[in-house]
Motif scaffolding. Structure first.
Motif, PDB file in Angstrom:
ATOM      1  N   ALA A 155      -1.603   9.202   2.407  1.00 12.12           N
ATOM      2  CA  ALA A 155      -0.638  10.195   1.922  1.00 12.12           C
ATOM      3  C   ALA A 155       0.770   9.920   2.447  1.00 12.12           C
ATOM      4  CB  ALA A 155      -1.087  11.604   2.322  1.00 12.12           C
ATOM      5  N   THR A 156       0.856   9.401   3.663  1.00 11.47           N
ATOM      6  CA  THR A 156       2.147   9.137   4.298  1.00 11.47           C
ATOM      7  C   THR A 156       2.806   7.864   3.784  1.00 11.47           C
ATOM      8  OG1 THR A 156       1.433  10.275   6.299  1.00 11.47           O
ATOM      9  CG2 THR A 156       3.282   8.773   6.533  1.00 11.47           C
ATOM     10  N   THR A 157       1.995   6.805   3.616  1.00  6.11           N
ATOM     11  CA  THR A 157       2.574   5.493   3.310  1.00  6.11           C
ATOM     12  C   THR A 157       2.300   4.999   1.892  1.00  6.11           C
ATOM     13  OG1 THR A 157       0.621   4.252   4.021  1.00  6.11           O
ATOM     14  CG2 THR A 157       2.280   4.790   5.722  1.00  6.11           C
ATOM     15  N   GLY A 158       1.293   5.571   1.234  1.00  2.33           N
ATOM     16  CA  GLY A 158       0.903   5.069  -0.075  1.00  2.33           C
ATOM     17  C   GLY A 158      -0.065   3.902  -0.009  1.00  2.33           C
ATOM     18  N   GLU A 159      -0.388   3.427   1.204  1.00  6.12           N
ATOM     19  CA  GLU A 159      -1.357   2.342   1.359  1.00  6.12           C
ATOM     20  C   GLU A 159      -2.732   2.822   0.899  1.00  6.12           C
ATOM     21  OE1 GLU A 159      -1.455   0.565   5.317  1.00  6.12           O
ATOM     22  OE2 GLU A 159       0.586   1.300   5.632  1.00  6.12           O
ATOM     23  N   ALA A 160      -3.426   2.028   0.125  1.00  8.78           N
ATOM     24  CA  ALA A 160      -4.746   2.389  -0.405  1.00  8.78           C
ATOM     25  C   ALA A 160      -5.835   2.110   0.625  1.00  8.78           C
ATOM     26  CB  ALA A 160      -5.003   1.633  -1.703  1.00  8.78           C
ATOM     27  N   VAL A 161      -5.849   2.866   1.696  1.00  7.35           N
ATOM     28  CA  VAL A 161      -6.814   2.622   2.776  1.00  7.35           C
ATOM     29  C   VAL A 161      -8.159   3.313   2.552  1.00  7.35           C
ATOM     30  CG1 VAL A 161      -5.194   2.042   4.615  1.00  7.35           C
ATOM     31  CG2 VAL A 161      -5.711   4.419   4.151  1.00  7.35           C
ATOM     32  N   LEU A 162      -8.176   4.414   1.815  1.00  3.34           N
ATOM     33  CA  LEU A 162      -9.442   5.127   1.613  1.00  3.34           C
ATOM     34  C   LEU A 162     -10.485   4.262   0.930  1.00  3.34           C
ATOM     35  CD1 LEU A 162      -8.421   8.745   0.593  1.00  3.34           C
ATOM     36  CD2 LEU A 162      -9.784   8.062   2.563  1.00  3.34           C
ATOM     37  N   GLU A 163     -10.098   3.567  -0.106  1.00  6.36           N
ATOM     38  CA  GLU A 163     -11.055   2.756  -0.871  1.00  6.36           C
ATOM     39  C   GLU A 163     -11.718   1.692   0.005  1.00  6.36           C
ATOM     40  OE1 GLU A 163     -13.528   1.821  -3.786  1.00  6.36           O
ATOM     41  OE2 GLU A 163     -12.149   3.519  -3.872  1.00  6.36           O
TER      42      GLU A 163
END
Length: 176
Positions: free
Chosen positions: A94-102
Motif C-alpha cells: 500500500a505504501t510503495t506499490g510493490e507487488a509483495v503480496l503475490e
C-alpha cells in the motif's frame, strides 16, 4: 497442516487482549511486530516509525514476521500471532506499490483460516504506539479483508463479544 494462526484486522479491535486470553489458556502467542518495532525505535533513533518512514517500518515488520514464523514452527501446538507477515507485506504494498503480496501466495503460509477483528469504535483508543485515528484503522481493516483472500486465505470475522467468548469462538473454528 500448519498450526500457526494469524489474528489480524482493525487496529484497536481487541487483538492484543485476545492474545493475552489465549496465552492465559496455555497457548503460544506472538506479539505484533509493529508494536515491538515502535517501542525499539522510540527507545533509539526513531527512524523506522510508521508515521516517519512507513516503507522502512513495513520492511522491518516483514523481516521480524519472517523470524517470528520460523521460531514458531518449532512449537508443538497452536501458535497465535497478533498480525504477521501478510499484514506487513500489505502495508508495504500500500505504501510503495510493490507487488509483495503475490510473492507470499505459496510460501511462508500460516493456517488457512485467518481471524479478523472488525472495527469496534467503542473500544478503540490511541496510545504512544498507536497514533493513527479510527478512520485510518478502518481503511487498514478494509485493505486486509481484501489482501488475505487475494492470496488464498479464508477469513473469519471475530464477533464483538467479551474476550472469553471471543477466544471460545476462535478455538471452536480450529480443528482439534
Amino acid at each position: 497442516m500448519t498450526k500457526l494462526v494469524v489474528i489480524s484486522g482493525c487496529s484497536g479491535g481487541g487483538k492484543s487482549t485476545l492474545l493475552e486470553e489465549l496465552s492465559r489458556r496455555g497457548y503460544a502467542t506472538v506479539e505484533e511486530p509493529g508494536r515491538r518495532i515502535v517501542r525499539e525505535e522510540m527507545a533509539g533513533q526513531g527512524a523506522a516509525l510508521p508515521w516517519v518512514a512507513p516503507a522502512a517500518f513495513a520492511r522491518r515488520a516483514i523481516a521480524m514476521a519472517f523470524r517470528d514464523q520460523r521460531l514458531a514452527e518449532a512449537q508443538a501446538g497452536w501458535t497465535f500471532f497478533d498480525r504477521g507477515l501478510i499484514d506487513a507485506a500489505s502495508a508495504l504494498q500500500a505504501t510503495t506499490g510493490e507487488a509483495v503480496l503475490e510473492t507470499l501466495r505459496d510460501r511462508h503460509r500460516y493456517h488457512q483460516t485467518v481471524f479478523l477483528t472488525p472495527p469496534w469504535p467503542e473500544i478503540y483508543v490511541n496510545d504512544p504506539e498507536r497514533r493513527h485515528g479510527f478512520e485510518e484503522a478502518v481503511c487498514e481493516y478494509e485493505r486486509l479483508t481484501s489482501a488475505y483472500p487475494e492470496i488464498g486465505y479464508e477469513i473469519v470475522i471475530l464477533p464483538k463479544v467479551d474476550v472469553a467468548a471471543r477466544a471460545d469462538f476462535l478455538l471452536g473454528r480450529l480443528p482439534s
